[in-house]
Design a protein around this motif. Sequence first.
Motif, short mmCIF file in Angstrom:
data_model
loop_
_atom_site.label_atom_id
_atom_site.label_comp_id
_atom_site.label_asym_id
_atom_site.label_seq_id
_atom_site.Cartn_x
_atom_site.Cartn_y
_atom_site.Cartn_z
N MET A 290 0.83 -1.20 0.00
CA MET A 290 0.00 0.00 0.00
C MET A 290 0.87 1.26 0.00
O MET A 290 0.58 2.22 -0.72
CB MET A 290 -0.95 0.00 1.20
N MET A 291 1.95 1.26 0.77
CA MET A 291 2.84 2.42 0.81
C MET A 291 3.42 2.70 -0.57
O MET A 291 3.51 3.87 -0.97
CB MET A 291 3.94 2.21 1.85
N LEU A 292 3.79 1.64 -1.27
CA LEU A 292 4.32 1.83 -2.63
C LEU A 292 3.26 2.41 -3.55
O LEU A 292 3.56 3.24 -4.42
CB LEU A 292 4.85 0.51 -3.18
N LEU A 293 2.01 1.99 -3.38
CA LEU A 293 0.93 2.51 -4.22
C LEU A 293 0.55 3.94 -3.82
O LEU A 293 0.18 4.74 -4.68
CB LEU A 293 -0.28 1.58 -4.18
N TRP A 294 0.61 4.27 -2.53
CA TRP A 294 0.35 5.65 -2.12
C TRP A 294 1.43 6.57 -2.68
O TRP A 294 1.19 7.72 -3.00
CB TRP A 294 0.27 5.77 -0.60
N GLU A 295 2.63 6.03 -2.80
CA GLU A 295 3.74 6.79 -3.38
C GLU A 295 3.56 6.96 -4.88
O GLU A 295 3.80 8.03 -5.43
CB GLU A 295 5.05 6.05 -3.08
N LYS A 296 3.16 5.87 -5.56
CA LYS A 296 2.98 5.90 -7.02
C LYS A 296 1.92 4.86 -7.40
O LYS A 296 2.21 3.67 -7.46
CB LYS A 296 4.30 5.59 -7.73
N ASP A 297 0.74 5.33 -7.64
CA ASP A 297 -0.37 4.45 -8.01
C ASP A 297 -0.12 3.86 -9.40
O ASP A 297 0.48 4.50 -10.25
CB ASP A 297 -1.68 5.26 -7.99
N GLY A 298 -0.57 2.63 -9.62
CA GLY A 298 -0.46 2.00 -10.93
C GLY A 298 0.79 1.18 -11.13
O GLY A 298 1.09 0.76 -12.25
N ARG A 299 1.53 0.90 -10.06
CA ARG A 299 2.72 0.04 -10.19
C ARG A 299 2.26 -1.36 -10.60
O ARG A 299 1.15 -1.77 -10.30
CB ARG A 299 3.48 -0.06 -8.87
N ASN A 300 3.17 -2.12 -11.23
CA ASN A 300 2.80 -3.49 -11.54
C ASN A 300 3.38 -4.44 -10.49
O ASN A 300 4.27 -4.08 -9.72
CB ASN A 300 3.19 -3.88 -12.98
N GLN A 301 2.82 -5.65 -10.46
CA GLN A 301 3.19 -6.62 -9.43
C GLN A 301 4.67 -6.96 -9.48
O GLN A 301 5.31 -7.13 -8.44
CB GLN A 301 2.35 -7.90 -9.57
N ASN A 302 5.24 -7.08 -10.67
CA ASN A 302 6.67 -7.41 -10.79
C ASN A 302 7.54 -6.32 -10.18
O ASN A 302 8.52 -6.62 -9.50
CB ASN A 302 7.05 -7.64 -12.26
N GLU A 303 7.19 -5.08 -10.44
CA GLU A 303 7.93 -3.95 -9.88
C GLU A 303 7.88 -3.99 -8.35
O GLU A 303 8.90 -3.81 -7.68
CB GLU A 303 7.31 -2.65 -10.40
N ILE A 304 6.71 -4.26 -7.80
CA ILE A 304 6.56 -4.33 -6.34
C ILE A 304 7.39 -5.49 -5.78
O ILE A 304 8.07 -5.34 -4.76
CB ILE A 304 5.07 -4.45 -5.96
N SER A 305 7.36 -6.61 -6.46
CA SER A 305 8.15 -7.77 -6.05
C SER A 305 9.64 -7.44 -6.00
O SER A 305 10.33 -7.79 -5.05
CB SER A 305 7.89 -8.92 -7.03
#
Length: 141
Positions: free
Chosen positions: A41-56
């Motif tokens: 969630m923190m990563l998405l609050w920082e930049k919405d629309g990230r993909n799962q691979n990027e988050i991984s």
Amino acid sequence: MKLSLNDYISIFIHQTDLSLTSYVKSQLAPFNLAPEQNLIMMLLWEKDGRNQNEISEILLKDKTNIARMVVNLEKKGFIKRVSSEKDRRSLQLFLTPKGKELGSSIIPITNDFNKLVCKGLTEKELNEVRRILSKMCENVQ
């Protein structure tokens, strides 16, 4: 020569992580959010629309674990998964209105936690902690 548990820095780091995680877990419990889900969630609050691979990659977690957490966050109504227009196999993650609203409660908790953990430490000391922990990670990779 016999070593005790106190002689292993890795055990001390692990115990510290357990203590920090336990504290965060108690702070997030009222929001039905686990500490690892909060990282997504923190990563998405920082930049919405990230993909799962990027988050991984950012979180150094395997894709299966990220996928499981994403499904749970979607079931809770915090995010939605959308197939990428560029690559149908890639899933982008977007915050729902409920997920965006959650940020207004969680981000202050996260900021307060960071202040608590860093209390009494100078910027120089924090940089040294980052440098040392990064070096330890490099040693085992």
